[in-house]
Design a protein around this motif. Sequence first.
Motif, PDB file in Angstrom:
ATOM      1  N   ILE A  11       0.949  -1.310   0.074  1.00  0.00           N
ATOM      2  CA  ILE A  11      -0.133   0.073   0.066  1.00  0.00           C
ATOM      3  C   ILE A  11       0.837   1.064   0.012  1.00  0.00           C
ATOM      4  O   ILE A  11       1.669   1.529   0.903  1.00  0.00           O
ATOM      5  CB  ILE A  11      -0.718   0.099   1.263  1.00  0.00           C
ATOM      6  CG1 ILE A  11      -1.740  -1.231   1.272  1.00  0.00           C
ATOM      7  CG2 ILE A  11      -1.671   1.097   1.255  1.00  0.00           C
ATOM      8  CD1 ILE A  11      -2.648  -1.380   2.492  1.00  0.00           C
ATOM      9  N   LYS A  14       4.479   0.625   0.580  1.00  0.00           N
ATOM     10  CA  LYS A  14       5.005   0.018   1.698  1.00  0.00           C
ATOM     11  C   LYS A  14       4.405  -1.428   1.687  1.00  0.00           C
ATOM     12  O   LYS A  14       3.160  -1.696   1.413  1.00  0.00           O
ATOM     13  CB  LYS A  14       4.203   0.703   2.920  1.00  0.00           C
ATOM     14  CG  LYS A  14       4.794  -0.074   4.323  1.00  0.00           C
ATOM     15  CD  LYS A  14       4.083   0.718   5.386  1.00  0.00           C
ATOM     16  CE  LYS A  14       3.982  -0.189   6.779  1.00  0.00           C
ATOM     17  NZ  LYS A  14       3.037   0.117   7.559  1.00  0.00           N
ATOM     18  N   ILE A  16       3.115  -4.844   2.615  1.00  0.00           N
ATOM     19  CA  ILE A  16       2.301  -5.397   3.564  1.00  0.00           C
ATOM     20  C   ILE A  16       2.126  -6.761   3.479  1.00  0.00           C
ATOM     21  O   ILE A  16       2.088  -7.514   4.632  1.00  0.00           O
ATOM     22  CB  ILE A  16       0.790  -4.801   3.315  1.00  0.00           C
ATOM     23  CG1 ILE A  16       0.922  -3.342   3.390  1.00  0.00           C
ATOM     24  CG2 ILE A  16       0.047  -4.988   4.582  1.00  0.00           C
ATOM     25  CD1 ILE A  16       1.160  -2.292   4.690  1.00  0.00           C
ATOM     26  N   GLY A  37      -2.362  -5.263  12.715  1.00  0.00           N
ATOM     27  CA  GLY A  37      -1.352  -4.448  11.795  1.00  0.00           C
ATOM     28  C   GLY A  37      -0.368  -5.466  11.120  1.00  0.00           C
ATOM     29  O   GLY A  37       0.167  -5.372  10.385  1.00  0.00           O
ATOM     30  N   SER A  38      -1.151  -6.872  11.157  1.00  0.00           N
ATOM     31  CA  SER A  38      -0.244  -7.799  10.687  1.00  0.00           C
ATOM     32  C   SER A  38      -0.796  -8.371   9.222  1.00  0.00           C
ATOM     33  O   SER A  38       0.131  -8.808   8.572  1.00  0.00           O
ATOM     34  CB  SER A  38      -0.213  -9.291  11.261  1.00  0.00           C
ATOM     35  OG  SER A  38      -1.611  -9.513  11.584  1.00  0.00           O
ATOM     36  N   GLY A  39      -1.707  -7.376   8.672  1.00  0.00           N
ATOM     37  CA  GLY A  39      -2.232  -7.624   7.587  1.00  0.00           C
ATOM     38  C   GLY A  39      -3.454  -8.412   7.028  1.00  0.00           C
ATOM     39  O   GLY A  39      -3.730  -8.479   5.802  1.00  0.00           O
ATOM     40  N   LYS A  40      -4.140  -8.695   8.060  1.00  0.00           N
ATOM     41  CA  LYS A  40      -5.474  -9.612   7.778  1.00  0.00           C
ATOM     42  C   LYS A  40      -6.532  -8.626   7.074  1.00  0.00           C
ATOM     43  O   LYS A  40      -6.986  -9.340   6.114  1.00  0.00           O
ATOM     44  CB  LYS A  40      -5.914  -9.738   9.068  1.00  0.00           C
ATOM     45  CG  LYS A  40      -4.986 -10.459  10.374  1.00  0.00           C
ATOM     46  CD  LYS A  40      -5.733 -10.991  11.560  1.00  0.00           C
ATOM     47  CE  LYS A  40      -6.105  -9.759  12.428  1.00  0.00           C
ATOM     48  NZ  LYS A  40      -5.076  -8.956  12.945  1.00  0.00           N
ATOM     49  N   SER A  41      -6.709  -7.468   7.360  1.00  0.00           N
ATOM     50  CA  SER A  41      -7.675  -6.698   6.610  1.00  0.00           C
ATOM     51  C   SER A  41      -7.152  -6.469   5.277  1.00  0.00           C
ATOM     52  O   SER A  41      -8.115  -6.399   4.303  1.00  0.00           O
ATOM     53  CB  SER A  41      -8.069  -5.389   7.532  1.00  0.00           C
ATOM     54  OG  SER A  41      -8.615  -5.742   8.613  1.00  0.00           O
ATOM     55  N   THR A  42      -5.881  -6.350   5.078  1.00  0.00           N
ATOM     56  CA  THR A  42      -5.217  -6.030   3.875  1.00  0.00           C
ATOM     57  C   THR A  42      -5.575  -7.315   2.849  1.00  0.00           C
ATOM     58  O   THR A  42      -5.859  -7.075   1.791  1.00  0.00           O
ATOM     59  CB  THR A  42      -3.751  -5.819   3.845  1.00  0.00           C
ATOM     60  OG1 THR A  42      -3.599  -4.532   4.574  1.00  0.00           O
ATOM     61  CG2 THR A  42      -3.273  -5.360   2.435  1.00  0.00           C
TER      62      THR A  42
HETATM   63  N1  LIG Z   1      -5.315   2.437   3.655  1.00  0.00           N
HETATM   64  C1  LIG Z   1      -3.903   1.995   4.178  1.00  0.00           C
HETATM   65  N2  LIG Z   1      -3.170   2.860   3.894  1.00  0.00           N
HETATM   66  C2  LIG Z   1      -1.734   3.130   4.319  1.00  0.00           C
HETATM   67  N3  LIG Z   1      -1.496   1.981   5.128  1.00  0.00           N
HETATM   68  C3  LIG Z   1      -2.299   1.045   5.392  1.00  0.00           C
HETATM   69  C4  LIG Z   1      -3.862   1.099   4.997  1.00  0.00           C
HETATM   70  N4  LIG Z   1      -4.452  -0.045   5.349  1.00  0.00           N
HETATM   71  C5  LIG Z   1      -3.686  -0.596   6.006  1.00  0.00           C
HETATM   72  N5  LIG Z   1      -2.361  -0.100   6.353  1.00  0.00           N
HETATM   73  C6  LIG Z   1      -1.344  -0.646   6.625  1.00  0.00           C
HETATM   74  O1  LIG Z   1      -0.965  -1.997   6.477  1.00  0.00           O
HETATM   75  C7  LIG Z   1      -0.762  -2.793   7.549  1.00  0.00           C
HETATM   76  C8  LIG Z   1      -1.642  -3.884   7.890  1.00  0.00           C
HETATM   77  O2  LIG Z   1      -3.027  -3.356   8.057  1.00  0.00           O
HETATM   78  P1  LIG Z   1      -4.248  -4.176   8.374  1.00  0.00           P
HETATM   79  O3  LIG Z   1      -4.414  -5.262   7.244  1.00  0.00           O
HETATM   80  O4  LIG Z   1      -5.289  -3.387   8.797  1.00  0.00           O
HETATM   81  O5  LIG Z   1      -3.931  -5.145   9.424  1.00  0.00           O
HETATM   82  P2  LIG Z   1      -4.923  -6.112  10.546  1.00  0.00           P
HETATM   83  O6  LIG Z   1      -6.078  -6.089   9.804  1.00  0.00           O
HETATM   84  O7  LIG Z   1      -3.922  -7.446  10.622  1.00  0.00           O
HETATM   85  O8  LIG Z   1      -4.947  -5.409  11.858  1.00  0.00           O
HETATM   86  C9  LIG Z   1      -0.685  -1.770   8.699  1.00  0.00           C
HETATM   87  O9  LIG Z   1       0.619  -1.210   9.157  1.00  0.00           O
HETATM   88  C10 LIG Z   1      -1.555  -0.644   8.315  1.00  0.00           C
HETATM   89  O10 LIG Z   1      -0.955   0.506   8.841  1.00  0.00           O
END
Ligand SMILES: Nc1ncnc2c1ncn2[C@@H]1O[C@H](COP(=O)(O)OP(=O)(O)O)[C@@H](O)[C@H]1O
Lengths: 254, 482
Positions: A11, A14, A16, A37-42
């Motif tokens: 993203i 960076k 992820i 912050g491990s990338g689950k939602s990503t």
């Molecule tokens: N829209 C975004 N823009 C920039 N960085 C993001 C965005 N969404 C997530 N991140 C970054 O990606 C990493 C993984 O986030 P995320 O997938 O939400 O983790 P989880 O769901 O496991 O808590 C984090 O470091 C977060 O800061």
Amino acid sequence: MLIINNLKASIGGKSILKGISLNVKPGEIHAIMGPNGSGKSTLAAVLAGREFVEITEGTVTYLGKNLLEMAPEDRAKEGIFLGFQYPIEIPGVSMVNFMKTAVNEHRKHKGLDPLSASDFLKLMRDKKELVEIDSKLANRSVNEGFSGGEKKKNEIFQMAMLEPKLAILDETDSGLDIDALRIVANGVNKLKRPDNSFIVITHYQRLLDYIVPDVVHVLYDGRIVKTAGKELALELEEKGYDWIKKEIENNVVS
Amino acid sequence: MEKDQDKILSDVTTGEYKYGFYSDIEMDRIPKGLSEEVVRIISAKKNEPQWLLDFRLKSYRHWLTMKMPTWPNLKIAPINYQEIIFYAAPKERKNPGSIDDIDPELKRTFDKLGIPLQEQKHLAGVAVDAVIDSVSVKTTFKETLAEMGIIFCSFSDAVKEYPDLVKRYMGSVVPYTDNFFATLNSAVFSDGSFCYIPKGVRCPMELSTYFRINSANTGQFERTLLIADEESYVSYLEGCTAPSRDENQLHAAIVEIVAEKNAEVKYSTVQNWYPGDKEGRGGVFNFVTKRGMCKGESSKISWTQIETGSAITWKYPSCILRGDNSTGEFYSVAVTNNYQQADTGTKMTHIGKNTKSTIVSKGISAGHGQNSYRGLVKVLKNASNARNYSQCDSLLLGDKCGAHTFPYLEVDNSTAIVEHEATTSKIGEDQIFYCNQRGISTEDAIGLIVNGYAREVINKLPMEFAVEAQKLLQISLEGSVG
Ligand SMILES: Nc1ncnc2c1ncn2[C@@H]1O[C@H](COP(=O)(O)OP(=O)(O)O)[C@@H](O)[C@H]1O
Ligand SMILES: [Mg+2]
């Protein structure tokens, strides 16, 4: 159903997701756990087709098709449902109108005629009962002014309406009291069939008291660092994520 | 994320205008340009009585002393009045009035627009007056309405058949000196609709006028006069379209409404003049004066407008609340997409006691569109217990467009209560994605959101047109997110 192979994504430059592989078969429930912050939602965002995540490597095959080439609405109509970690409010758009549009788009995709108004309302009623959602919610605008718990239940309600083949539930359990948790879990269990699958993303093990996963994965720093049966969830609950972190640092993870 | 949104927005803002065709109809046009001679020619073409010619000349001479106002929040290229044709009419057939004698091409034109000139099937509950360029070509259901004493005809016919009514009311709400474009209209107006609802009659069907500009370089200057006598009710709707052309076309109309004691008039507009192309070339300049007079006690005038067309819209449908206990309402949705500009709103003038007004304005801007709400609530000294509620909402699609509100208040009576609320919101990328994830395309998502936003106003339209208006909203934003 879903085969993810060495998926890497970033993203805004960076990195992820750093090489994820996953194979979800029909009828399976996979749990994905891991610290914030491990990338689950990503990962969920990639599967649903959010464009701000750039795929840098790897493939995703869904029902034999290249998922990454499909538009988000086509993925939805092909049976992928994402229960959002943070459901979005859409003021002015009634749940009825929203769901009617969604259901009829799904039907059109399958070559079916739109539901009549009365059939649609009946479907709404049935599904509301199934997921024990307050029927007043359906008369309001999409998620507008809903409490955290109501939003999550509304996600399960929408899932019930759309009957997906692959449902990805992103922390649908966080912020829920025990009753709501039970309702969400019941929703999943009632919708479970031999031909559909679930990816349940959760931070806590307690949801897994109600939904029994076939496989549990631990996602840490963009990698799946551990995969095992449902007992892994209990181990995590007991020892916390620090245990995983240490294992990784000591390079003993398989 | 920015880039993504830009792409989405640039896609939804590129919808095509569906009414941009031109019909090859045999026309009678006068040479372009404006002079006293032209005013006389128009009057002569229409075989007008001397009093009307005098009214026109008086207006024309006054117009020569006026300048185009510069207060609206609009960028307008100078208009050369010597390049405009002020009168164009389909050539007369032997027996006007009979449907069989209307130019078949003209009939096809209205068919294509979905406006039936035959009294028939699908719009059976609606009487239509069809105006093309400078003249009314056909009014339907005239006889049915006449049985109830309702007069619904072209303005020109009214001048011939009901000169006393026209003389008594024309200019009584919008005087010929009112403003630059109203004065111009008073000099050169060509046709329009006339409607009179007698005492105690509830008009049983929707009355509607459909305006079409067809010829090139032609201005449209119509005049509508609507009189609701005591205890009567009428719901009236106007619609409008024009061919797509590279040059701008001028439309300067007047609508006057008079509501006598206990009368109620609902006036709805679905304005869909050609908006210009994506680069902002062409489009109709829509400079309109609309005003209603709540003359009698407990009378009510309600304006509803869906403004999706025109390159520039400049109009303020207003109410003069003269009768005690009278009510004025203004419900508006104005869309500006691509390079469209709108400066629209209303003026509520409270003169009588216990007068009430409600203003609900919903602006939607997309592309490079600029949308301004301008409203004046004026409470005069003797208007005790006046009430006004105003709500102005703006919805932005993308970050190249703009929304502006200019609410003005002049209150000279301390018992008045006026309330004003304003909001600005954006359609978020997250909202669109949420819809996408449920299988709803971006275009449909925008349609849902925009229609949800505009629902309060759309619900005020006669039912037959609410669905059309919803579709139109969606079409006019097609391509603005995609
Ligand atoms: N829209 C975004 N823009 C920039 N960085 C993001 C965005 N969404 C997530 N991140 C970054 O990606 C990493 C993984 O986030 P995320 O997938 O939400 O983790 P989880 O769901 O496991 O808590 C984090 O470091 C977060 O800061
Ligand atoms: Mg998350």
